[in-house]
Write an enzyme that holds these catalytic residues in place. Structure first.
Site: not given
Ligand SMILES: Cc1cc2nc3c(=O)[nH]c(=O)nc-3n(C[C@H](O)[C@H](O)[C@H](O)COP(=O)(O)OP(=O)(O)OC[C@H]3O[C@@H](n4cnc5c(N)ncnc54)[C@H](O)[C@@H]3O)c2cc1C
Length: 311
Positions: A131, A134-135
């Site tokens: 990302c 982000c970084d």
């Molecule tokens: C290395 C990195 C750094 C980042 N830094 C930033 C930053 O600084 N600022 C920023 O705004 N964004 C950042 N992002 C992006 C941000 O993390 C994502 O946009 C955000 O986490 C998305 O949230 P979400 O809840 O949609 O999904 P996710 O965070 O992907 O969470 C998905 C969840 O669903 C669960 N899950 C999946 N399938 C199943 C299933 N079948 N049963 C039960 N649970 C399940 C997973 O275990 C997880 O808990 C970063 C991403 C990465 C990879």
């Protein structure tokens, strides 16, 4: 019978949990294998409002976990293996255990496609990132590599030139896949160099990344490139497999929804990266988590014949 089951324990799922818990729906949240979601992979979350000094991804997760539980959300670190959305109540399976719910919020996120090479996992958050928004800030005046040749690789590579002294874009073919306009823009940028016909075989370092080993696929020649950071943009995989054939999706597997986060099945709502191919941020995930939660609350109220404010 549950009022609402939330599948996913990232920022979107936790926000939906906080809202539905505060509405006394006693949500049941399945977080899967990554409680906290993708954000737990980063050391510094600096662009989420309210944390002027930044906050680590893990600490952010601990705070939202505490907040959701305080209002009565039940959090289970279990992976949902199947769903049946063909009729009410919806069925959610965790292995052999089956749960029933009136409303469902899908917040399963997406996972960055990995290179699956040595060093990638070990240095994620320590020089390996997925990302740039982000970084990128942490690589001021540093030399970084971007792996990939599509639109997101070039887009993010161009963004990184704001911070980095040099950006080496490494692509396995001799032609980029990105749109011509992006290619032209990247070629005009003096900070960007292209290393084509090349695959990265290993990411090197001790505490943090300090280089990578790459191989020219035409000549077979291997060489090490000293580097401070590696950004991998070879695509994302939406975690939508368990909804195949049950919810409408884009060709890439993202779950379709309207602006109120209603999916193709009434009573099933979606939030966060699993629906969002473009922005993929904590703040946008929290935003859609809020909408999905309010819509789920309305749905449950309607089923029970209760009035809902604004309805
Ligand atoms: C290395 C990195 C750094 C980042 N830094 C930033 C930053 O600084 N600022 C920023 O705004 N964004 C950042 N992002 C992006 C941000 O993390 C994502 O946009 C955000 O986490 C998305 O949230 P979400 O809840 O949609 O999904 P996710 O965070 O992907 O969470 C998905 C969840 O669903 C669960 N899950 C999946 N399938 C199943 C299933 N079948 N049963 C039960 N649970 C399940 C997973 O275990 C997880 O808990 C970063 C991403 C990465 C990879």
């Amino acid at each position: 019978m549950e009022n609402v089951i939330i599948i996913g324990g990232g920022p979107a799922g936790y926000t939906a949990a906080i809202y539905t818990a505060r509405s006394l729906l006693k949500p049941l949240v399945f977080t899967g294998e990554t409680p906290g979601g993708q954000i737990t992979l980063t050391n510094d979350l600096e662009n989420y409002p309210g944390f002027p000094e930044g906050i680590s991804g893990i600490e952010f997760f601990q705070k939202v976990d505490q907040q959701a539980k305080k209002f009565g959300a039940r959090i289970e670190n279990k992976f949902v293996t199947a769903v049946d959305l063909s009729s009410q109540p919806f069925k959610v399976s965790v292995g052999k255990n089956e749960y029933e719910s009136r409303a469902l919020i899908v917040a399963t996120g997406s996972s960055p496609r990995k290179l699956e090479i040595p060093g990638e996992k070990e240095f994620t958050g320590k020089g390996v990132s997925f990302c740039a928004t982000c970084d990128g800030f942490f690589f001021r005046e540093k030399h970084v590599a971007v792996i990939g040749g599509g639109n997101s690789a070039l887009d993010e590579g161009l963004y990184l030139t704001r911070f980095a002294s040099k950006v080496s874009i490494i692509h396995r073919r001799n032609q980029l896949r990105a749109d011509q306009i992006l290619q032209d823009r990247a070629r005009r940028n003096g900070k960007i160099e292209f290393i084509l016909d090349t695959v990265v075989e290993e990411i090197l370092g001790s505490d943090t990344v300090d280089g990578l080993r790459m191989k020219n696929v035409q000549t077979g020649k291997t060489e090490n490139l000293p580097i401070d950071g590696v950004f991998v943009f070879i695509g994302y995989i939406p975690n939508s497999q368990i909804f195949d054939g049950q919810l409408e999706m884009t060709d890439a597997g993202y779950i379709k929804a309207n602006s109120r986060m209603h999916t193709s099945v009434e009573g099933v709502f979606v939030a966060g990266d699993i629906h969002d191919e473009l922005y993929r941020q904590v703040s946008t995930s929290c935003g859609s988590g809020t909408i999905a939660a309010i819509e789920a609350e309305k749905f449950v109220a309607e089923m029970e014949g209760r009035a809902y404010p604004g309805k």
